[in-house]
Design a protein around this motif. Structure first.
Motif, mmCIF file in Angstrom:
data_model
loop_
_atom_site.group_PDB
_atom_site.id
_atom_site.type_symbol
_atom_site.label_atom_id
_atom_site.label_comp_id
_atom_site.label_asym_id
_atom_site.label_seq_id
_atom_site.Cartn_x
_atom_site.Cartn_y
_atom_site.Cartn_z
ATOM 1 N N TYR A 41 0.841 -1.205 0.000
ATOM 2 C CA TYR A 41 0.000 0.000 0.000
ATOM 3 C C TYR A 41 0.872 1.250 0.000
ATOM 4 O O TYR A 41 1.999 1.250 0.531
ATOM 5 N N THR A 96 -4.473 2.316 -1.313
ATOM 6 C CA THR A 96 -4.034 1.619 -2.526
ATOM 7 C C THR A 96 -4.685 2.245 -3.752
ATOM 8 O O THR A 96 -5.790 2.791 -3.668
ATOM 9 N N ARG A 144 -4.729 0.210 -6.535
ATOM 10 C CA ARG A 144 -4.890 -0.981 -7.374
ATOM 11 C C ARG A 144 -6.242 -0.941 -8.082
ATOM 12 O O ARG A 144 -7.271 -0.549 -7.509
ATOM 13 N N SER A 149 -9.894 -1.614 -6.557
ATOM 14 C CA SER A 149 -9.917 -1.341 -5.119
ATOM 15 C C SER A 149 -10.339 0.095 -4.856
ATOM 16 O O SER A 149 -10.096 0.991 -5.679
ATOM 17 N N SER A 198 -9.833 3.570 -3.309
ATOM 18 C CA SER A 198 -8.559 4.241 -3.035
ATOM 19 C C SER A 198 -8.596 5.137 -1.809
ATOM 20 O O SER A 198 -7.695 5.942 -1.592
#
Length: 640
Positions: free
Chosen positions: A543, A621, A623, A626, A628
């Motif tokens: 992270y 993160t 990603r 995901s 954020s």
């Protein structure tokens, strides 16, 4: 305020809707009682012994020496206007209860100011809620001589100048004054009358400007102790007010704006009184309608730049109800009125609608001032009389701050007034005759109350970036925009960031257990990358980590959309502990088991360090797939 025993919320639209709807059963209230401390003493300081300014410590209002100052108040109305909206304004018959106030406090035509003040003291009150209208502020025509017949020294003055004289007389006599913006126009409130919202007929900017003007006007008079921002915010013909939607009808945001301007531009010593929402919806069975009062505070509370200046308020009259407007006939719903409730039911409703706010250790904890309640001396109804006894008992038992409506009236006109005066200046009312209200009033005024020094308690306050910046720190504000283009939040001076939500942009601040952790000076660090993560110190593998430099702690954050943008850090006055632990909250809540601080982000996952920890980093993160938002906090011990 009462409006000839009913509240006129209905329009032709409502009448039509009444014919098209069916009648549901009454909705049962399911309130939760608030915790309260037992009173410890039965006497209070004399009116002239308290030391301004006032501030708050948890659920209590205190004076400059930290001593409890319980608001035992009454409303001296008139300056907000008395015209009912039709007919000639010069005809008393077209004014509430046949009383033409001429836009100044009632009774100045009938009794000299010194006599009025002596009577106020005899009642036992220590403070006055003094309504005014925005129209009064700008009026330039002096009142007629008849309006001040018993006070000829006030002749040839404008309503505002007479308001000035009344404020000065009260404060010089040791009485605390709460300025109350009651109406926009000088018209009797509170139905569909053009005074439904702070910005009915004027802009929010003008309303806030007027507040800055009034706060500055009395800034040198330290016994002017509070700004009561607006009275009974409610629906107009077409639209409801709301609490936090971010639009032009957002009472939560408007109150925050006015409070900020008063405290930063006019008088930082004033208490800020924010009343809940008085009415939403249409009072028709089968259609949504409600008296929210302070219930929205449970999930969205205010955080002022001075955390010890917030007071919440609510109004309760027997003929209204938890979901009842107070209307009779057309517009009367089948919801119970407060006077229809049993003693236990009333107690639970009062707790659920207002007094839960006094629960210590929550983001919303503040004093609650019932700034209006009252009943007529000529009331004969058993239910209404029982309600008055029950509610004054509740105030007594819960050591509540209160303000009776109204204080002054004309004999033979307004039997609700505690004190009434005839044309010759003879006094009638609670002090002079067999007034059935005296038993309840005397019990309320003489009941056990907490007095003396109130020790400071931990402060918990919410941050929200729902619709923009929420920078509550004056020190941070003085440093300029630390993350241009982002929504920014920073804890008030003296508090540190201790909790964040995964989504929704909410934060939680506190000063527990040791008070202000921040070092002197205005140094702060904006962290936008991992440069301060020490080698081997990866506390959230995989992270992105925004970590404060060593010896610093989190006081704020910013976001762009859902993604964390920056962390704001400040140096500690003493070196905190260097060890730390990771608190994850991207998949569930992760908060202390005792729930201290309360649910500062209802409906969102959230994480919170322990009360004896500080937050030193935020992990998130980016990603794909995901969320954020913040996913973890780095929490460290306050002491090595």
């Amino acid at each position: 305020m009462p409006t000839v025993r009913l509240v006129q919320y209905l329009t032709a639209t409502v009448v039509v809707l009444t014919l098209l709807t069916t009648t549901p059963t009454a909705v049962a209230a399911t309130p939760k009682p608030a915790a309260s401390e037992a009173p410890t003493q039965t006497t209070a300081p004399a009116a002239d012994s308290w030391q301004p300014p006032l501030s708050t410590r948890g659920r209590y209002i205190v004076d400059a020496q930290g001593r409890r100052f319980r608001l035992k108040s009454a409303n001296w109305d008139g300056a907000q206007g008395s015209w009912t909206g039709s007919g000639s304004t010069t005809d008393p018959a077209n004014h509430h209860a046949g009383q033409n106030s001429y836009g100044i406090p009632l009774g100045l035509d009938r009794a000299p100011l010194p006599e009025l003040l002596a009577d106020f003291h005899e009642l036992g009150i220590n403070s006055i809620r003094l309504p005014f209208s925005n129209e009064m502020i700008h009026a330039t025509t002096p009142v007629p001589d008849a309006a001040v017949a018993a006070n000829p020294q006030l002749r040839d003055r404008t309503p505002l100048q007479i308001y000035d004289a009344v404020v000065a007389a009260l404060t010089q006599d040791g009485i605390a004054v709460i300025l109350n913006n009651h109406t926009n126009s000088s018209r009797w409130c509170c139905g569909i009358d053009g005074n439904e919202r702070w910005n009915s007929g004027q802009s929010t900017q003008q309303w806030a400007d007027d507040w800055v003007f009034m706060a500055r006007r009395y800034a040198t008079d330290s016994r002017v102790v509070a700004a009561d921002l607006y009275n009974e915010v409610r629906r107009d013909v077409l639209d409801d007010p709301n609490w936090g939607m971010g639009d032009g009808h957002d009472w939560y945001a408007a109150a925050q704006l006015a409070a900020d301007r008063i405290l930063t531009e006019a008088n930082p010593e004033l208490l800020i009184v924010i009343e809940g929402i008085n009415w939403t919806g249409l009072p028709v069975d089968g259609l949504p309608h409600d008296r929210p009062t302070l219930t929205p505070v449970r999930t969205l509370s205010h955080t002022l730049v001075n955390t010890h200046k917030l007071v919440y308020s609510a109004h309760f009259y027997g003929y209204t109800g938890p979901r009842h407007s107070g209307a009779t006939g057309i517009g009367e719903t089948h919801d119970p009125r407060y006077q229809d409730l049993t003693r236990d039911q009333l107690s639970q409703v009062l707790a659920d609608q207002a007094f839960f706010v006094t629960t210590e250790g929550q983001h919303y904890t503040a004093p609650v001032w019932v700034s209006e309640f009252g009943i007529g001396a000529n009331e004969t109804g058993t239910a209404a009389r029982t309600w008055f006894g029950n509610i004054t008992d509740y105030f007594a038992d819960h050591d509540a701050d209160f303000a009776y409506w109204p204080l002054v009236g004309w004999e033979g006109h307004d039997d609700w007034a505690l004190l009434r005066y005839d044309t010759a200046g003879k006094r009638y009312g609670l002090l002079d005759q067999d007034d059935w209200r005296a038993t309840a009033w005397d019990h309320l005024m003489s009941s056990a109350t907490r007095t003396g020094y109130i020790a400071p308690v931990p402060v918990w306050r919410m941050l929200t970036t729902d619709h923009g910046d929420n920078v509550r720190s004056l020190r941070v504000l003085a440093g300029g925009d630390w993350d241009p283009g982002a929504y920014k939040a920073a804890c008030p001076d003296g508090l540190r960031l201790i909790g964040l939500s995964h989504t929704g942009g909410r934060g939680l601040c506190t000063d527990t257990p040791g008070g202000d952790l921040r070092a002197a000076g205005d140094e702060q660090t904006v962290v936008t990358d991992e440069r301060y993560v020490p080698p081997g110190g990866d506390w959230a593998g995989g992270y992105t980590k925004l970590q404060c430099p060593a010896g610093q702690f989190l006081i704020g954050y910013s976001r762009r959309g859902d993604q964390v943008s920056a962390a704001l850090c400040a140096p500690a006055r003493t070196a905190p502990g260097l060890t730390g632990r990771t608190v994850w909250f991207d998949r569930s809540d992760s908060r202390p088991a005792d729930g201290v601080g309360g649910d500062f982000a209802e409906g969102h996952y959230k994480g919170q360090c322990a009360a004896d920890e500080y937050a030193a980093g935020i992990a998130f993160t980016t990603r794909l797939g995901s969320t954020s938002g913040p996913a973890a906090l780095l929490c460290g011990p306050l002491h090595p």
